[in-house]
Design a protein around this motif. Structure first.
Motif, PDB file in Angstrom:
ATOM      1  N   SER A 112     104.695  51.934  50.633  1.00 11.61           N
ATOM      2  CA  SER A 112     104.694  52.909  51.375  1.00 11.61           C
ATOM      3  C   SER A 112     103.151  53.273  51.738  1.00 11.61           C
ATOM      4  CB  SER A 112     105.340  53.885  50.513  1.00 11.61           C
ATOM      5  OG  SER A 112     106.746  53.723  50.499  1.00 11.61           O
TER       6      SER A 112
ATOM      7  N   SER B  52     107.950  57.585  51.177  1.00 11.27           N
ATOM      8  CA  SER B  52     108.400  56.938  50.228  1.00 11.27           C
ATOM      9  C   SER B  52     109.977  56.356  50.577  1.00 11.27           C
ATOM     10  CB  SER B  52     108.619  57.991  48.939  1.00 11.27           C
ATOM     11  OG  SER B  52     109.469  57.545  47.754  1.00 11.27           O
ATOM     12  N   GLN B  53     109.991  55.044  50.269  1.00 10.78           N
ATOM     13  CA  GLN B  53     111.233  54.293  50.400  1.00 10.78           C
ATOM     14  C   GLN B  53     112.444  55.064  49.668  1.00 10.78           C
ATOM     15  OE1 GLN B  53     114.812  52.675  50.020  1.00 10.78           O
ATOM     16  NE2 GLN B  53     113.316  52.115  48.432  1.00 10.78           N
ATOM     17  N   SER B  54     112.180  55.121  48.535  1.00 16.20           N
ATOM     18  CA  SER B  54     113.347  55.661  47.379  1.00 16.20           C
ATOM     19  C   SER B  54     113.330  57.069  47.368  1.00 16.20           C
ATOM     20  CB  SER B  54     112.783  55.346  45.914  1.00 16.20           C
ATOM     21  OG  SER B  54     111.740  56.022  45.499  1.00 16.20           O
TER      22      SER B  54
ATOM     23  N   THR C 129     109.747  58.232  43.546  1.00 17.07           N
ATOM     24  CA  THR C 129     108.750  57.808  42.820  1.00 17.07           C
ATOM     25  C   THR C 129     107.968  59.064  42.290  1.00 17.07           C
ATOM     26  OG1 THR C 129     108.615  56.017  44.426  1.00 17.07           O
ATOM     27  CG2 THR C 129     106.418  56.495  43.280  1.00 17.07           C
TER      28      THR C 129
ATOM     29  N   SER D  61     109.610  45.541  48.695  1.00 17.78           N
ATOM     30  CA  SER D  61     109.961  46.272  49.901  1.00 17.78           C
ATOM     31  C   SER D  61     109.399  45.645  51.112  1.00 17.78           C
ATOM     32  CB  SER D  61     109.169  47.680  49.844  1.00 17.78           C
ATOM     33  OG  SER D  61     109.614  48.439  50.868  1.00 17.78           O
TER      34      SER D  61
ATOM     35  N   LYS E 248     102.514  41.616  48.556  1.00 22.78           N
ATOM     36  CA  LYS E 248     103.836  40.819  48.406  1.00 22.78           C
ATOM     37  C   LYS E 248     103.552  39.368  47.638  1.00 22.78           C
ATOM     38  CE  LYS E 248     106.045  43.193  49.276  1.00 22.78           C
ATOM     39  NZ  LYS E 248     106.341  44.716  49.606  1.00 22.78           N
TER      40      LYS E 248
ATOM     41  N   GLU F 276     103.212  40.338  43.925  1.00 20.61           N
ATOM     42  CA  GLU F 276     104.262  41.002  43.024  1.00 20.61           C
ATOM     43  C   GLU F 276     105.669  39.974  42.973  1.00 20.61           C
ATOM     44  OE1 GLU F 276     106.384  43.938  46.448  1.00 20.61           O
ATOM     45  OE2 GLU F 276     106.325  44.482  44.476  1.00 20.61           O
TER      46      GLU F 276
HETATM   47  C1  F6R Z   1     106.279  46.816  46.533  1.00 18.33           C
HETATM   48  C2  F6R Z   1     106.851  47.887  46.356  1.00 18.33           C
HETATM   49  C3  F6R Z   1     106.046  48.997  45.745  1.00 18.33           C
HETATM   50  C4  F6R Z   1     106.518  50.432  46.323  1.00 18.33           C
HETATM   51  C5  F6R Z   1     106.413  51.583  45.720  1.00 18.33           C
HETATM   52  C6  F6R Z   1     106.403  52.964  46.286  1.00 18.33           C
HETATM   53  O1  F6R Z   1     107.044  46.084  47.350  1.00 18.33           O
HETATM   54  O2  F6R Z   1     108.055  47.832  46.340  1.00 18.33           O
HETATM   55  O3  F6R Z   1     104.840  49.177  45.821  1.00 18.33           O
HETATM   56  O4  F6R Z   1     106.719  50.454  47.642  1.00 18.33           O
HETATM   57  O5  F6R Z   1     106.465  51.586  44.242  1.00 18.33           O
HETATM   58  O6  F6R Z   1     107.935  53.046  46.214  1.00 18.33           O
HETATM   59  P1  F6R Z   1     108.583  54.182  47.318  1.00 18.33           P
HETATM   60  O7  F6R Z   1     108.265  53.694  48.561  1.00 18.33           O
HETATM   61  O8  F6R Z   1     109.862  54.153  46.853  1.00 18.33           O
HETATM   62  O9  F6R Z   1     107.892  55.314  46.759  1.00 18.33           O
END
Ligand code: F6R
Ligand code: UD1
Length: 371
Positions: free
Chosen positions: A65, A109-111, A114, A162, A246, A249
């Motif tokens: 992110s 943040s995707q989720s 975090t 991600s 990528k 990980e």
């Molecule tokens: C890499 C990955 C992590 C997340 C990081 C933040 O592929 O998935 O680096 O990007 O933990 O997560 P979010 O975006 O959910 O806050």
């Protein structure tokens, strides 16, 4: 449900033409009184004036992110004229860095869950900044606690690495730049080119996904390597960091994204005939500087893999030993969306060939809810 795919990561890489279309749905408006195209981000429309007047915009996030925000920073600076700074959430907290009432803090943040990003949000709220969320998860903690924001609408992302969220985040932040930049005359040409580029982007992403087999072949060559360097700059510095993340990980191979402008300040010492190096040299304002980086790496017998715009193989390759990855050219600020895809495919195939778990990499969790 993985459908016809073997892994979620593979499915999520290949569904990016569709996830990007969903991200943009209803947000790029054609027509109107003088047929101008504009951007409508429903969650931000009441806050744009405040954002435009802020003293600076601070992007805050972790991992992928953070990298997405880094990819979008140049277009935001160009269209808004507001200084844009970057903060890794944990580092902002470690330093208790300055955040002011006059700042707009953008939490990516995707989720939306975090821990570091959420704690940084609490910190910015205490300091009185306008807090904007960019998240994939409706009613997540970050979506609830920010003053306003934009959902990236990429659909659930299940693979721990991600992929589709990264490209949708960049697209949302490019739209954010367009929305903040507004209808100024000085921005007109860039704005129209970017909107046209966004509309056509899913087609270009579909095209670049045809490199799947080529990336599998490249992965076969790299399967036993210890390390992979990725050089980028400008709009594609973020691509270098994210491509390396990528590979690291999921394929459990050491990989480092390097700002090409820093090459002579240390990394050049690593170059020899064995270490594979990806150089991102698609057409943009930095192209001639990257050509010179390629020349210098070649002069030191570097093992080069050059990513270039279609038709540029001869212009970028200094010798026969160099491999090329040719990608479709798009508007410079959107090129990171296209350029990351071959590297996602490479990381995926490397992982499968090396026999590691693609969707659940060793030691990692999808959502890092503890500090
Ligand atoms: C890499 C990955 C992590 C997340 C990081 C933040 O592929 O998935 O680096 O990007 O933990 O997560 P979010 O975006 O959910 O806050
Ligand atoms: C919204 C609706 C969408 C509908 C559209 C029609 C939701 C979640 N979205 O989309 O279903 O099709 O109107 O006009 O009901 N927000 C935050 N922080 C964040 C993310 C979002 O505060 O991190 C807020 C926004 O400021 C906004 C709301 O959540 O008030 C919804 O955001 P978003 O889904 O991006 O808005 P629209 O695209 O307008």
């Amino acid at each position: 449900n993985k459908g016809k795919y073997e892994h979620y990561m593979q499915k999520e890489i290949h569904e990016q033409p569709e996830s990007l279309t969903t991200t943009m749905r209803g947000r790029l408006i054609r027509g109107g009184s003088h047929k101008a195209k504009t951007v409508l981000l429903g969650g931000l429309k009441d806050h744009l004036k405040t954002i435009r007047r802020s003293r600076r915009i601070v992007f805050i996030g972790c991992g992928t992110s953070y990298n997405a925000a880094l990819a979008a920073r140049p277009i935001l600076e160009e269209l808004s004229g507001v200084p844009v700074t970057m903060e890794v959430a944990s580092d902002l907290l470690d330093r208790q860095g300055p955040i002011y009432r006059e700042d707009t803090a953008v939490f990516v943040s995707q989720s939306g869950e975090t821990a570091d990003t959420l704690l940084a949000l609490e910190y910015a709220l205490e300091n009185g900044a306008l807090c904007v969320g960019i998240t994939n998860t409706v009613s997540s903690a970050i979506a609830r606690h920010t003053h306003c924001g934009v959902h990236i609408n990429a659909g659930a992302e299940i693979g721990v690495a991600s992929t589709k969220a990264y490209t949708s985040q960049i697209v949302v932040m490019a739209m954010l730049a367009l929305a903040i930049g507004g209808d100024t005359i000085s921005n007109e040409a860039k704005r129209e080119a970017t909107i046209d580029g966004l509309i056509d982007l899913p087609n270009k992403v579909r095209e670049v996904l045809h490199l799947d087999q080529e990336m599998k072949d490249l992965a076969k060559l790299l399967i036993a390597e210890q390390s992979l360097l990725v050089f980028g700059r400008g709009y594609n510095y973020a691509t270098a960091l994210e491509g390396a993340l990528k590979v690291k990980e999921v394929a459990l191979m050491h990989s480092e994204g390097i700002l090409a402008g820093e090459m002579k300040h240390g990394p050049l010492a690593l170059v020899d005939e064995n270490l594979p190096i990806v150089v991102i040299a698609t057409r943009d304002a930095c192209f001639s500087k990257q050509q010179s980086v390629i020349q210098q790496l070649h002069a030191r017998k570097g093992r080069l893999i050059v990513m270039c715009s279609k038709g540029d193989a001869a212009a970028v390759c200094p010798g026969e030993s160099c491999r090329v990855i040719e990608v479709p050219q798009v508007e410079d600020c959107l090129q990171p969306v296209v350029n990351i895809i071959p590297l996602q495919l490479l990381a995926y195939h490397l992982t499968v060939l090396r026999g590691f778990n693609v969707d659940q990499p060793r030691n990692l969790a999808k959502s890092v809810t503890t500090q």
